[in-house]
Design an enzyme around this catalytic site. Structure first.
Site, PDB file in Angstrom:
ATOM      1  N   TYR A   1       0.838  -1.206   0.000  1.00  0.00           N
ATOM      2  CA  TYR A   1       0.000   0.000   0.000  1.00  0.00           C
ATOM      3  C   TYR A   1       0.872   1.255   0.000  1.00  0.00           C
ATOM      4  O   TYR A   1       0.631   2.204  -0.764  1.00  0.00           O
ATOM      5  CB  TYR A   1      -0.918  -0.038   1.224  1.00  0.00           C
ATOM      6  CG  TYR A   1      -1.733   1.213   1.452  1.00  0.00           C
ATOM      7  CD1 TYR A   1      -2.813   1.518   0.633  1.00  0.00           C
ATOM      8  CD2 TYR A   1      -1.421   2.085   2.490  1.00  0.00           C
ATOM      9  CE1 TYR A   1      -3.562   2.665   0.842  1.00  0.00           C
ATOM     10  CE2 TYR A   1      -2.161   3.230   2.710  1.00  0.00           C
ATOM     11  CZ  TYR A   1      -3.234   3.521   1.881  1.00  0.00           C
ATOM     12  OH  TYR A   1      -3.968   4.656   2.092  1.00  0.00           O
ATOM     13  N   LEU A   2       1.899   1.242   0.833  1.00  0.00           N
ATOM     14  CA  LEU A   2       2.792   2.404   0.906  1.00  0.00           C
ATOM     15  C   LEU A   2       3.577   2.595  -0.387  1.00  0.00           C
ATOM     16  O   LEU A   2       3.808   3.717  -0.835  1.00  0.00           O
ATOM     17  CB  LEU A   2       3.746   2.260   2.100  1.00  0.00           C
ATOM     18  CG  LEU A   2       3.056   2.268   3.474  1.00  0.00           C
ATOM     19  CD1 LEU A   2       4.051   1.982   4.581  1.00  0.00           C
ATOM     20  CD2 LEU A   2       2.341   3.596   3.720  1.00  0.00           C
TER      21      LEU A   2
END
Lengths: 210, 210
Positions: free
Chosen positions: B125-126
């Site tokens: 996600y990051l």
């Protein structure tokens, strides 16, 4: 020429190692696990242990060209698609730049430059591959991006069809894809080029002679 | 100023709509489903129906600034993380450029610029958020990237702590994040800036006055 093969123990990667040897270069097989080493030692192939999800910069010492043949594959978790297919690929480009390695050959996937036409189950995968490819096009590496259609385990026959954009479905044996990846390494006029690839009726050397 | 709020019906987005109004601008709520429209009509907020996974260019007509507050969230499938958080975000930047919209405010996430320090469940996600942020930094848009810590549903108190890099864990109410997104819209010295954001003890206006 020392050719680092990232993803050497993969289904395409193993063929790439053989083909790179056939073309007279020295393959360096980058593998993650120690238990993948004997396979290459038996074949007299140099290995380097490195994890794409960690720091793999040490793998680039003494390397003259890179073939990125790693793939989480479209069927593993999509988190791995981001981490491996996209981000590790981008990191390998940065490392190539840092080590002054110019030649970089990317194993991509057909329609990675047009994810919106891909089947919805593959869309995220094509976006990730396409994003890595786009990143590569914006580096000053001497890249070639090879986008094969559906991969099969049939024996290769050395005959392919390549074009900047192929608007038809089709397949190609992994062995033939590997031959193309190894062949294009030393075809200067393919630097800075991207193309789709399927099985065809013309010999690899002829297809890329022009 | 007409402010397109992408992801207006999300948990942060709904607050953003209110705060943009409070700051005296005209929010245009971009929503996917017709059944999300009444919520905004009741609040006298203009809506535009558009799907981030399709073609949403029509949403940009007459718009002066964009706030990207959409998020598949870290808990949906990672395929959506690529498709929404990364690719739709990038597409919205391209559309802003195309429509001559200069001001673009991105709701990112703390550590999106340092995915390697993130927890492994959030790493993909990051990476995706970070890739979109990096893309934004390479456009010529007047961007501000806001990277809040853990989001809570507590009522906002309008007090925050912002810094280019915050090396501590922490949280912040969604309402305060929304206030910051709306506030920075009209703070010219924050154009071209990215910062981490947590709850703090200084008023938003003061924090960003310098």
């Amino acid at each position: 020429m020392n050719v680092l093969i990232i993803g050497a123990h993969g289904q395409v990667g193993k063929h790439v190692v053989e083909k790179v040897k056939d073309y007279g270069h020295n393959p360096v097989a980058m593998v993650r696990d120690t238990d993948q080493v004997p396979y290459f030692e038996e074949r007299n192939v140099q290995t380097v242990l490195a994890d794409l999800q960690g720091d793999f910069r040490h793998a680039f010492y003494g390397i003259d060209a890179v073939i990125f043949a790693a793939g989480s594959g479209p069927h593993t978790g999509a988190d791995k698609t981001i981490i491996i297919d996209q981000e590790a690929a981008i990191k390998s480009m940065e490392l190539a730049k840092e080590f002054g390695i110019k030649r970089y050959v990317m194993l991509s996937a057909i329609a990675a430059d047009r994810p919106e036409i891909g089947p919805s189950a593959l869309k995220h995968y094509l976006y990730a591959k396409g994003r890595a490819d786009e990143y590569l096009r914006h580096t000053d590496l001497d890249y070639t991006i090879v986008r094969p259609g559906g991969l099969t385990n049939d024996a290769g026959n050395g005959k392919v069809y390549a074009s900047e954009t192929i608007n038809q479905r089709g397949t190609i044996p992994r062995e033939d894809v590997a031959s193309v990846l190894a062949h294009v390494l030393t075809v200067p006029h393919l630097e800075g080029k991207s193309f789709d690839l399927l099985s065809g009726d013309q010999k690899i050397e002829e297809v890329f002679a022009k």
